[in-house]
Write an enzyme that holds these catalytic residues in place. Structure first.
Site, PDB file in Angstrom:
ATOM      1  N   PRO A  70      41.869  38.668  50.620  1.00  0.00           N
ATOM      2  CA  PRO A  70      41.555  39.592  51.696  1.00  0.00           C
ATOM      3  C   PRO A  70      42.699  39.769  52.673  1.00  0.00           C
ATOM      4  O   PRO A  70      43.379  38.810  53.030  1.00  0.00           O
ATOM      5  CB  PRO A  70      40.374  38.927  52.397  1.00  0.00           C
ATOM      6  CG  PRO A  70      40.109  37.665  51.693  1.00  0.00           C
ATOM      7  CD  PRO A  70      41.250  37.369  50.829  1.00  0.00           C
ATOM      8  N   GLU A  71      42.856  40.996  53.064  1.00  0.00           N
ATOM      9  CA  GLU A  71      43.800  41.334  54.112  1.00  0.00           C
ATOM     10  C   GLU A  71      42.974  41.674  55.351  1.00  0.00           C
ATOM     11  O   GLU A  71      41.762  41.505  55.346  1.00  0.00           O
ATOM     12  CB  GLU A  71      44.669  42.513  53.663  1.00  0.00           C
ATOM     13  CG  GLU A  71      45.352  42.230  52.327  1.00  0.00           C
ATOM     14  CD  GLU A  71      46.238  43.357  51.836  1.00  0.00           C
ATOM     15  OE1 GLU A  71      46.873  44.021  52.663  1.00  0.00           O
ATOM     16  OE2 GLU A  71      46.304  43.566  50.610  1.00  0.00           O
TER      17      GLU A  71
END
Length: 274
Positions: A2-3
């Site tokens: 995840p960013e």
DNA sequence: CTGAGATCCTGTCTGC
DNA sequence: TGCAGACAGGATCTCA
């Protein structure tokens, strides 16, 4: 995995679920993550109430009442947070950490164990947090900031904007997308950034992140939010893992490695490799 | 202070 | 079908 947009999405769900809830019990199933979980420290969470949930970069911060105790969670590449019904919970492979509440269980699962969980009372001096760069959606992140820091940098512009000490939250997908939109070759040295390119890049980074947050993030392979739902920004990707350029429809997208990460670009849109 | 490269770990997919 | 090798949303550490 995840960013920023994915972490933001997960953080919001965790916030909704955990605010003002009291932890009954805390259980470490496997302490061997990216950083070993210091199991003994976690006892202090029991019988404490959660005051708020925040995000800093790709970290989720869960703040408890009294003493400013903060639980810090990083999802690494494959970290997943979910909520299990007390009575139905059955341990899954790669479940590492549990928080028991009255009527549900907070579960941290991570296949690759690149994620980590920490506890601290002094967030501003916490070693993973203290050197983080600016938030990309804050006013501090502008073309002057980017230009200033990139001045003498020999690394590529892509590595530069993915460097969490410069600006937080941008990973491989959003770096790739923003560079495409700004027509900057991902391998261009950061020091060659111009004012107009910096302006464009800042604005595209912000746009891409905001849009992605609105759509609940991007699901490439197995990302799901804390409600088990995928992100829909996947549909909006222009270049990441694409075969052809959306503008030069006959041109194949190039895929090169930049510090070990796949970097997609259109050699007609993004020309200036210096 | 930089930057390059190895490294942590598991699962899935591709090609022979 | 089997197996080796590449690859995956990250980030730190070591060394030059």
């Amino acid at each position: 995995m995840p960013e920023l947009p994915e972490v933001e999405t997960i953080m919001s769900l965790v916030k909704r679920r955990l605010t003002n809830k009291k932890v009954i019990k805390c259980k470490v199933l496997n302490s061997k993550l990216r950083w070993p979980i210091e199991t003994r420290k976690f006892k202090v969470l029991e019988n404490r109430t959660i005051k708020s949930v925040k995000r800093r970069g790709k970290y989720i911060l869960i703040e408890f009442e009294l003493d400013k105790v903060i639980l810090i969670i990083h999802l690494g590449m494959t970290g997943v947070i979910s909520f299990a019904n007390n009575h139905v919970y059955k341990r899954h492979k790669h479940d590492h950490f549990l928080l028991f509440f009255n009527d549900f269980i907070f579960v941290f699962n991570d296949i690759r164990k690149f994620g980590s969980i920490h506890i601290t009372k002094d967030i501003s001096n916490m070693f993973l947090i203290k050197n983080l760069g600016v938030e990309p959606l804050s006013k501090k992140f502008d073309e002057n900031y980017l230009l200033q820091l990139s001045k003498n940098r020999l690394c590529s512009i892509k590595e530069f904007i993915m460097n969490q000490k410069i600006v937080v939250g941008i990973g491989n997908i959003y770096a790739t997308e923003a560079l495409f939109l700004s027509k900057i070759h991902p391998k261009m040295k950061a020091k060659y950034l111009t004012l107009s390119k910096a302006k464009s890049l800042v604005s595209n980074i912000k746009d891409v992140l905001v849009q992605a947050i609105d759509m609940g993030g991007t699901t490439i392979k197995d990302y799901v939010n804390a409600d088990g739902k995928p992100g829909y920004f996947t549909q909006k990707l222009n270049i990441y893992q694409k075969k052809t350029c959306p503008i030069h429809k006959n041109n194949t997208v190039k895929n090169i490695k930049i510090s070990g990460r796949s970097s997609f670009f259109c050699n007609l849109c993004q020309r200036e490799e210096l």
